[in-house]
Design an enzyme around this catalytic site. Structure first.
Site, PDB file in Angstrom:
ATOM      1  N   ASP A  64       0.842  -1.203   0.000  1.00 34.59           N
ATOM      2  CA  ASP A  64       0.000   0.000   0.000  1.00 34.59           C
ATOM      3  C   ASP A  64       0.877   1.253   0.000  1.00 34.59           C
ATOM      4  O   ASP A  64       2.045   1.213   0.365  1.00 34.59           O
ATOM      5  CB  ASP A  64      -0.930   0.017   1.211  1.00 34.59           C
ATOM      6  CG  ASP A  64      -0.172   0.045   2.526  1.00 34.59           C
ATOM      7  OD1 ASP A  64       0.833  -0.676   2.641  1.00 34.59           O
ATOM      8  OD2 ASP A  64      -0.572   0.782   3.450  1.00 34.59           O
ATOM      9  N   GLU A  65       0.270   2.359  -0.415  1.00 38.79           N
ATOM     10  CA  GLU A  65       0.893   3.682  -0.369  1.00 38.79           C
ATOM     11  C   GLU A  65       2.327   3.666  -0.917  1.00 38.79           C
ATOM     12  O   GLU A  65       3.272   4.072  -0.241  1.00 38.79           O
ATOM     13  CB  GLU A  65       0.855   4.218   1.063  1.00 38.79           C
ATOM     14  CG  GLU A  65      -0.577   4.398   1.566  1.00 38.79           C
ATOM     15  CD  GLU A  65      -0.670   4.973   2.961  1.00 38.79           C
ATOM     16  OE1 GLU A  65       0.283   4.770   3.751  1.00 38.79           O
ATOM     17  OE2 GLU A  65      -1.678   5.620   3.272  1.00 38.79           O
TER      18      GLU A  65
END
Length: 614
Positions: free
Chosen positions: A275-276
């Site tokens: 993620d991110e």
């Protein structure tokens, strides 16, 4: 003397008046929120009461009069009880602020069913809940730099199981005991190998399936911050994202996965993070690779993560799971071309309100076509602010209510694998500690109950209060937190400390907003030793008591936290959340003491040349 028949008529008249008033109170529409206190009797009833008292005193014997008063008191008590009933029902028509917990059955017991019985088909509601039931309800345990003691987890896991949890998503980060060349990835206070074995054994005994999480591209700060691995950063100055085109990257990630799975035999899923992933494709090597391969940044992401997921599946026959946010901007054709649907399961996360807005229908349509396994992820704590130390349960409940609306909406097209209730202790490796695990247990309990039974009414909350052994009030909304809730679940002392800190900080803020302080005890006044003693005393009359209470809170917090965490976590939490406020109060107290010692003040202006010469 009035005949006995007339006396009976008087009694009958009183009874009719009381009943009419009771019906009037029940039928009267609500004119706005009120406190849960019995409403006073109307002037009419008071007048009738005094009239009958006077007449009966003139015409009845003392014994007869006493019985009549007892009967009249009973009627009036029933009116008051019905008033409380009505007011409580009004409260239940809105999101609950909290629930009073009773040790023994009383007037309020069972009233939580009123809301369900009115205007709802109970059987239909039950069928809807069962049809939309999520098989897996996984609790996220975020360990980043703050490992709960294994003995604490041993007492916590049975409670999680009793609350309806079916598994654990354990995000070890630097708390995993890496060895060999990977040993520097572990913090000095990381778990030992034996600790991991104990945690897994207790989880197994409580029927909690364990899913470990290993970051494999983004959020790799605990790796890339180190001198040994700094060369693998995508951006030299930012130790978050690993460079996917560096020849040393995949071997490092494979080694991390190998060690993680060696200590987690027999698992079915491995979460590979992802993620991110900020700043992807920005280093010179990646830019050249993109140009040569005619790739976009999304293609680079897919290319890297496919290698990782394929390794997990081919080598260990374990199903990889990954966060979904990077997939939101990847075209469906690209996902299908990489055959990701048969390779990974996607976990769709959203921790605040607005799920319908941020996760549009086209995203769900794409995921339903692209992936065979889809999970959802909510948050029971740690998702409001990076410096937050206490959980607003109502805010978290709103998140879960929206998620259940999503489940209901897409139940015919998406067979959701399950839900992960995340509970973050840091926003990332470099962030301060936020909401600790023990203080978030009431929120976890409320939300597990809601996703299982789709209820957060009085009855459901009373059930949770009893499970958590709360003996007073289970608070849901921080706006209405006026005194600390006392419960008896694993880590409940930390829960109580967090509430006391919140209340004390409110009291301090109120004191500092007092006009006597804002007008006469400012930094300017203190700097020039120029303040009215009367205003100083009036504005800071509570300062000594607040300082005493805060000093005691520090001592109590250290004791409570030491039951759950190691000494390093205790010191970090107290240094960040308690010490600055205590130092501020102590400094203010010292300054005010000096101000009150002054008996003679100079002529103004303070910076005049004449004053300096004198």
């Amino acid at each position: 003397m009035i005949p006995r028949r007339s006396t009976r008529l008087i009694f009958f008249g009183l009874l009719v008046v009381a009943i009419i008033f009771m019906l009037y109170m029940i039928a009267t529409p609500d004119n706005g929120p009120r406190h849960l206190q019995p409403e006073p009797l109307s002037d009419f009833v008071k007048h009738r009461k005094s009239h009958f008292e006077y007449e009966e005193m003139m015409t009845q014997s003392p014994g007869h009069l006493r019985k009549q008063k007892e009967y009249e008191s009973m009627l009036l008590a029933n009116i008051q009880k019905m008033t409380v009933h009505k007011q409580l029902k009004r409260k239940m028509d809105h999101d609950p602020m909290g629930i009073i917990i009773h040790k023994e059955p009383g007037l309020l017991d069972g009233l939580g069913r009123v809301r369900d019985m009115e205007g709802q088909d109970t059987a239909l509601r039950k069928n809807v809940v069962m049809d939309n039931q999520l098989k897996h309800k996984i609790v996220h345990i975020d360990l980043k730099g703050a490992p709960p003691k294994v003995e604490y987890l041993k007492t916590l896991f049975p409670l999680l199981s009793s609350l309806g949890a079916t598994g654990l998503l354990i995000e070890y980060e630097d708390m995993f005991p890496y060895w060999g060349k990977l040993e520097p990835l572990s913090a000095h206070n990381a778990y030992a190998k034996g600790d991991i074995a104990d945690i897994l054994e207790v989880a197994r005994k409580n029927n909690l399936e364990v899913i470990p999480l290993v970051q494999t591209i983004g959020h790799m700060e605990h790796v890339l911050k180190l001198k040994e691995f700094a060369e693998l950063r995508e951006v030299p100055h930012y130790p978050q994202v690993i460079c996917p085109t560096n020849n040393k990257t995949i071997p490092l990630i494979k080694a991390m996965i190998d060690q993680m799975l060696e200590l987690h035999p027999g698992i079915n899923w491995l979460h590979i993070g992802s993620d991110e992933v900020y700043n992807l494709g920005e280093c010179t090597r990646c830019q050249q690779y993109l140009l040569h391969q005619r790739f976009g940044k999304s293609d680079l992401f897919l290319h890297h993560i496919k290698k990782v997921a394929q390794y997990v599946k081919d080598t260990y026959d374990i199903q990889p799971i990954m966060w979904d946010d990077e997939f939101r901007k990847v075209p469906l054709k690209a996902i299908q071309a990489a055959n990701f649907g048969n390779l990974v399961e996607v976990m769709v996360w959203k921790y605040n309100r607005g799920i319908m807005v941020d996760l549009r229908t086209d995203i769900w349509e794409k995921y339903s076509i692209a992936f065979n396994g889809i999970w959802i992820a909510s948050a029971f704590k740690g998702a409001s602010a990076p410096e937050s130390y206490i959980t607003d349960v109502n805010e978290r409940l709103s998140n879960h209510k929206e998620w259940m609306e999503i489940v209901d909406m897409y139940k015919g097209t998406i067979p959701f694998r399950g839900i992960v209730l995340t509970g973050w202790q840091r926003f990332d490796h470099f962030a301060v500690l936020c909401e600790l695990l023990p203080q978030g247990i009431p929120s976890l309990a409320v939300n597990l109950m809601y996703i299982t039974e789709r209820k957060a009414d009085h009855g459901a909350l009373a059930k949770i209060g009893n499970l958590l052994k709360c003996n007073s009030f289970l608070n849901l909304d921080l706006k209405y937190l006026e005194y600390a809730n006392k419960c008896n679940f694993p880590g409940s002392d930390v829960y109580e400390i967090s509430q006391k800190l919140y209340i004390l900080k409110k009291d301090i803020d109120n004191m500092m907003r007092n006009p006597h302080v804002t007008g006469w005890v400012t930094d300017y006044n203190i700097e020039h030793s120029f303040a009215s003693p009367q205003h100083v005393e009036q504005g800071l009359q509570d300062l000594s008591m607040l300082l005493f209470d805060f000093n005691k809170l520090i001592s109590d917090a250290e004791k409570a936290l030491n039951k759950v965490f190691d000494e390093y976590t205790v010191k970090e939490w107290t240094d960040f959340n308690l010490k600055p406020t205590f130092d501020k109060l102590q400094k203010l107290h010292n300054s005010c003491t000096k101000l009150l010692e002054i008996m003679i003040w100079p002529r103004k202006p303070f910076d005049s040349k004449l004053l300096k010469e004198l």
